[in-house]
Design a protein around this motif. Structure first.
Motif, short mmCIF file in Angstrom:
data_model
loop_
_atom_site.label_atom_id
_atom_site.label_comp_id
_atom_site.label_asym_id
_atom_site.label_seq_id
_atom_site.Cartn_x
_atom_site.Cartn_y
_atom_site.Cartn_z
N UNK A 117 4.30 5.71 -5.60
CA UNK A 117 4.43 5.45 -6.89
C UNK A 117 3.23 5.89 -7.81
N UNK A 118 2.01 5.87 -7.10
CA UNK A 118 0.83 5.96 -8.00
C UNK A 118 0.35 4.81 -8.60
N UNK A 119 1.17 3.78 -8.84
CA UNK A 119 0.69 2.45 -9.33
C UNK A 119 1.77 1.41 -9.07
N UNK A 178 6.28 3.91 -14.55
CA UNK A 178 5.20 3.04 -14.30
C UNK A 178 4.21 3.63 -15.20
N UNK A 179 3.86 5.12 -14.74
CA UNK A 179 2.79 5.66 -15.56
C UNK A 179 3.26 5.84 -17.19
N UNK A 180 4.35 5.99 -17.55
CA UNK A 180 4.84 6.04 -18.99
C UNK A 180 4.35 4.69 -19.54
N UNK A 181 4.63 3.56 -19.09
CA UNK A 181 4.51 2.36 -19.55
C UNK A 181 2.83 2.15 -19.59
N UNK A 182 2.13 2.64 -18.87
CA UNK A 182 0.63 2.31 -18.67
C UNK A 182 0.17 3.19 -19.98
N UNK A 183 0.64 4.46 -20.31
CA UNK A 183 -0.05 5.38 -21.29
C UNK A 183 0.15 4.63 -22.57
N UNK A 197 0.70 -1.13 0.00
CA UNK A 197 0.01 -0.17 -0.13
C UNK A 197 0.85 1.43 -0.16
N UNK A 198 1.99 1.23 0.74
CA UNK A 198 2.74 2.57 0.75
C UNK A 198 3.39 2.64 -0.52
N UNK A 199 3.72 1.44 -1.20
CA UNK A 199 4.68 1.77 -2.61
C UNK A 199 3.44 2.13 -3.46
N UNK A 200 2.39 1.60 -3.33
CA UNK A 200 1.19 2.15 -4.43
C UNK A 200 0.93 3.52 -4.17
N UNK A 201 0.95 4.14 -2.78
CA UNK A 201 0.65 5.38 -2.54
C UNK A 201 1.88 6.39 -3.26
#
Ligand code: MEV
Length: 285
Positions: A100-102, A165-170, A94-98
């Motif tokens: 990193x955003x994902x 991580x966000x760039x890969x999702x995009x 949960x900490x990493x998710x918070x």
């Protein structure tokens, strides 16, 4: 109170694992120690918790999973609670998710449990625990790996995981090719695990090289990573970036570790020989 947790290397499957694909990691014999003592306010290294570099610690109460897990362990002890691995692994995720955003739970579970960790889409032998988030569910397994000689090459270039991580999702959201590349990484991971388990290091290395090429196509490479990978490959079964990319580290699977380490240093990286580490989170006396 003090606790320590191991660092990790992702052998196959980083980034794809965030989308629920299989991934394989191993804890390594470089550990983080966190000491905690009672105080009237939360502080880190005697200073403010609000500095960006303490975000993983502040939210959890790590720049790395090992920091997060060891901090959660030290605070659990301070509060008189047992070190309960599934609980700590879920909190740390949960900490990493918070921060990193994902995220996926591979790093935090490896730091908590130690040893080899296989993430799959469904339960299999060796299931440790499951962790879910929105529509995704990860099944985290312990996984026996043969002893591996690994050399880590650090580029010295820091890159935040969240934007990568966000760039890969995009890319995956807009391109069916990128979505297929993510699925290919999932298949490579299972083939790579089978190759490692039958000690076919040549095949495992070839699959690592392929995994690295796909990560580059997904936009998480860096020229310095290429330099270190190119320096390592002539003396290795295979070499790839590990973790989020964009800088950070690569590793090589090799039977000539000294030679690989020297080549990485000559190419401008820091090199470490690492071995796998069976022990996860532990309390320190
Ligand atoms: C980072 O070590 C691994 C990534 O797959 C992110 C994650 O799994 O949370 C890039």
């Amino acid at each position: 109170m003090a606790a320590s947790a191991p660092g990790k290397l992702i052998l196959f499957g980083e980034h794809a694992v965030v989308f629920g694909e299989p991934a394989l990691s191993t804890a390594i014999n470089l550990r983080t120690e966190v000491f905690a003592r009672p105080h009237t306010e939360w502080r880190a290294d005697g200073g403010s918790f609000d500095e960006p570099r303490y975000r993983y610690v502040k939210e959890g109460l790590g720049s790395s999973a090992a920091v997060t897990v060891a901090a959660l362990g030290a605070v659990a002890e301070l509060e008189g609670r047992d070190l309960n691995p599934p609980v700590i692994a879920r909190q740390a995720f949960e900490v990493e998710h918070e921060v990193q955003g994902r995220a996926s739970p591979i790093d935090t579970t490896t730091a908590t449990a130690g040893g080899g960790i296989l993430v799959r889409k469904e339960a299999a032998n060796g299931l440790l625990w499951t962790i879910g988030r929105d529509t995704r569910r990860w099944f985290l397994h312990e996984c026996a790996l043969p002893p591996l000689t690994l050399v880590v090459g650090n580029t010295g270039i820091g890159a935040a995981t969240g934007p990568l991580v966000a760039g890969v999702k995009e890319r995956v959201d807009r391109s069916p090719e990128a979505a297929e590349q993510v699925r290919e990484i999932g298949r490579l991971t299972l083939d790579g695990l089978a190759a490692l388990q039958r000690k076919d290091l040549e095949e495992a290395g070839r699959l690592m090289d392929r995994n690295h090429a796909i990560l580059n196509e997904l936009g998480v490479g860096h020229p310095m990573l290429e330099k270190l990978v190119a320096a390592a490959r002539p003396h290795s079964f295979g070499a790839k970036l590990t973790g989020a990319g964009g800088g950070g580290s690569m590793f090589a699977l090799t039977d000539r570790p000294e030679k690989v380490a020297r080549s990485i240093r000559e190419a401008g990286g820091k090199a470490f020989l690492v071995t796998s580490e069976a022990q996860g989170l532990r309390r320190l006396p």
